[in-house]
Design an enzyme around this catalytic site. Structure first.
Site, short mmCIF file in Angstrom:
data_model
loop_
_atom_site.label_atom_id
_atom_site.label_comp_id
_atom_site.label_asym_id
_atom_site.label_seq_id
_atom_site.Cartn_x
_atom_site.Cartn_y
_atom_site.Cartn_z
N LYS A 284 0.91 -1.02 0.09
CA LYS A 284 -0.07 0.13 -0.11
C LYS A 284 0.80 1.38 0.02
O LYS A 284 0.77 2.23 0.15
CB LYS A 284 -0.84 -0.40 1.56
CG LYS A 284 -1.95 -1.53 1.35
CD LYS A 284 -2.44 -1.86 0.36
CE LYS A 284 -3.19 -0.72 -0.62
NZ LYS A 284 -4.11 -1.85 -2.12
N SER B 286 -3.78 2.87 4.34
CA SER B 286 -4.65 2.12 3.01
C SER B 286 -4.71 0.72 3.27
O SER B 286 -5.27 -0.14 2.85
CB SER B 286 -4.03 2.56 2.20
OG SER B 286 -3.78 1.82 1.05
N LYS C 297 7.47 -7.54 -9.11
CA LYS C 297 6.90 -6.62 -8.12
C LYS C 297 7.41 -7.65 -6.96
O LYS C 297 6.61 -8.94 -7.07
CB LYS C 297 5.27 -6.45 -8.51
CG LYS C 297 4.65 -6.23 -7.28
CD LYS C 297 3.58 -5.49 -7.20
CE LYS C 297 2.66 -6.78 -7.31
NZ LYS C 297 1.11 -5.97 -7.46
N HIS D 158 6.73 -7.69 -1.86
CA HIS D 158 6.73 -7.16 -0.63
C HIS D 158 7.83 -7.55 0.20
O HIS D 158 7.47 -6.87 1.99
CB HIS D 158 5.04 -7.23 0.39
CG HIS D 158 4.22 -6.60 -1.52
ND1 HIS D 158 4.25 -4.61 -1.54
CD2 HIS D 158 2.82 -6.70 -1.76
CE1 HIS D 158 3.44 -4.32 -2.64
NE2 HIS D 158 2.22 -5.71 -1.94
N LYS E 126 -8.05 6.85 -2.32
CA LYS E 126 -8.38 7.39 -2.17
C LYS E 126 -7.26 8.42 -2.82
O LYS E 126 -7.25 9.97 -3.87
CB LYS E 126 -8.58 8.41 -0.33
CG LYS E 126 -9.99 8.71 0.11
CD LYS E 126 -9.79 9.61 0.78
CE LYS E 126 -10.97 9.67 1.81
NZ LYS E 126 -10.82 10.28 2.86
N PHE F 295 -9.41 -0.71 -4.56
CA PHE F 295 -7.98 -0.57 -4.54
C PHE F 295 -7.62 0.74 -4.60
O PHE F 295 -6.47 0.89 -3.73
CB PHE F 295 -8.04 -2.06 -5.66
CG PHE F 295 -6.29 -2.00 -5.79
CD1 PHE F 295 -5.71 -2.77 -4.81
CD2 PHE F 295 -5.53 -1.04 -6.38
CE1 PHE F 295 -4.17 -2.75 -4.77
CE2 PHE F 295 -4.11 -1.70 -6.11
CZ PHE F 295 -3.35 -1.89 -5.31
P1 A3P Z 1 -5.41 4.32 -0.43
O1 A3P Z 1 -5.63 3.38 -0.06
O2 A3P Z 1 -4.32 5.90 0.58
O3 A3P Z 1 -6.18 5.17 -1.34
P2 A3P Z 1 -0.53 -0.23 -3.62
O4 A3P Z 1 -0.37 -0.02 -5.15
O5 A3P Z 1 1.08 -0.43 -3.13
O6 A3P Z 1 -1.04 -1.79 -3.23
O7 A3P Z 1 -0.63 0.79 -3.08
C1 A3P Z 1 -1.83 2.21 -2.88
C2 A3P Z 1 -2.59 2.82 -2.65
O8 A3P Z 1 -2.20 3.80 -3.68
C3 A3P Z 1 -4.01 3.24 -2.48
O9 A3P Z 1 -3.99 3.90 -1.57
C4 A3P Z 1 -3.81 3.76 -3.60
O10 A3P Z 1 -5.35 4.58 -4.24
C5 A3P Z 1 -2.77 5.03 -4.34
N1 A3P Z 1 -2.81 5.01 -5.36
C6 A3P Z 1 -2.51 4.18 -6.90
N2 A3P Z 1 -2.47 4.95 -7.98
C7 A3P Z 1 -2.48 6.29 -7.41
C8 A3P Z 1 -2.57 7.03 -8.01
N3 A3P Z 1 -1.76 7.29 -9.62
N4 A3P Z 1 -2.71 8.84 -7.89
C9 A3P Z 1 -2.05 8.55 -5.75
N5 A3P Z 1 -1.80 7.03 -5.11
C10 A3P Z 1 -2.26 6.29 -6.16
#
Ligand code: A3P
Length: 290
Positions: free
Chosen positions: A42, A133, A101, A103, A253, A250
């Site tokens: 996240k 998140s 990718k 984690h 915000k 997913f």
């Molecule tokens: P939120 O839950 O705070 O909205 P990951 O890809 O590592 O799982 O992370 C997901 C988080 O990155 C989510 O955060 C998602 O909304 C945010 N995210 C994904 N694409 C994004 C973008 N283009 N700009 C800003 N935040 C983004």
């Protein structure tokens, strides 16, 4: 479907289907041209993958779509029930250079990545937003352990009792190795503050040189709004019962500072005191607002 319980591998709690296959993951030998994208869950993984994918395809989203994998890049450690191929199965079928990718915390990344001097991009996000998140992700992802109530989740995060372990150890593990291993260490908040600057930074790290127009297109295609609407990046390809987007999408915000809507003043104070102690041995320039 069941929520995988956590099993500790070399000090880090991992989902049991990953822990059970850890020796296979550890033996993975990447090609020197492979690229690793590493994050605590996240922190902005999908965003970074999207940027890298477009950079590698000169901003051509159609060319990205023709790429041979169902999701943007194979997840080194994901094992799916047959007949769905696992991340490792997919990797074996693909020709390098591959965008991989993970984690995994630094100490669990297969040594081949360092021996082969693979390029590695790490993305870190401020602890409180990262936690918020992850909390929502644990609610919607029916394979992750139940998050439980928010108050308990804060403690679990502080104790490192979530899948992939301690956020503190994760961000520190890559930080202390970044010079030696030539890791590009990015911050979610800096990507939000000036996406173009960060896209260009990634481009230089990848030894690419794209035109201003192409860079502008990539910035536009990787905005939160574009990615939320794009089936290639909004994970609508993983529908219920695995990801229940009706519980929390997913692309939720995509903001900096959302933690203020969740932490009580007391929780924030307790968290900050503990944070200072846990992070006192490093000086990582995190920001929780921009
Ligand atoms: P939120 O839950 O705070 O909205 P990951 O890809 O590592 O799982 O992370 C997901 C988080 O990155 C989510 O955060 C998602 O909304 C945010 N995210 C994904 N694409 C994004 C973008 N283009 N700009 C800003 N935040 C983004």
């Amino acid at each position: 479907l069941f929520r995988f319980p956590l099993v500790t591998v070399r000090g880090t709690p991992l989902m049991c289907h990953i822990a059970d296959n850890f020796e296979k993951i550890w033996a993975f030998n990447p090609h020197p041209s492979d690229l690793l994208i590493a994050t605590y869950p996240k922190a902005g993984t999908t965003w970074t993958q999207e940027i890298v994918d477009l950079l590698l395809h000169n901003g051509d989203s159609e060319a990205c779509k023709r790429a041979p994998t169902p999701v943007r890049s194979p997840f080194l450690e994901i094992f799916s029930p047959k007949p769905i191929p696992s991340g490792l199965d997919l990797l074996e079928k693909m020709d390098p250079p591959r965008m991989i990718k993970t984690h995994l915390p630094f100490h669990l990344v297969p040594l081949g990545f360092w021996e082969n001097k693979c390029k590695t991009i790490y993305v870190a996000r401020n602890a409180k937003d990262n936690m918020v998140s992850y909390f929502h992700f644990d609610r919607m992802n029916q394979t992750q352990p139940e998050p439980g109530p928010w108050e308990c989740y804060v403690n679990k995060f502080m104790q490192g009792e979530l899948g992939w372990g301690s956020w503190y150890d994760h961000v520190k593990g890559y930080w202390v190795e970044k010079e030696e291993r030539n890791i590009l260490y990015l911050f979610y908040e800096e990507m939000k503050e000036n996406p173009r600057r960060e896209v260009e930074r990634i481009m230089r790290y990848l030894d690419l040189s794209l035109s201003d127009d192409v860079i502008s297109r990539i910035v536009e295609l990787t905005s939160f709004k574009s990615m939320k609407e794009n089936p290639m990046s909004n994970y609508s390809c993983v529908p219920a019962p695995v990801f229940d987007h009706t519980i929390s999408p997913f692309m939720r915000k995509g903001e900096v500072g959302d933690w203020r809507n969740y932490f009580s003043p007391e929780q924030s104070k307790m968290f900050d005191e503990d944070y200072k102690e846990k992070m006192k041995d490093v000086d990582i320039p995190f920001r929780d607002s921009i």
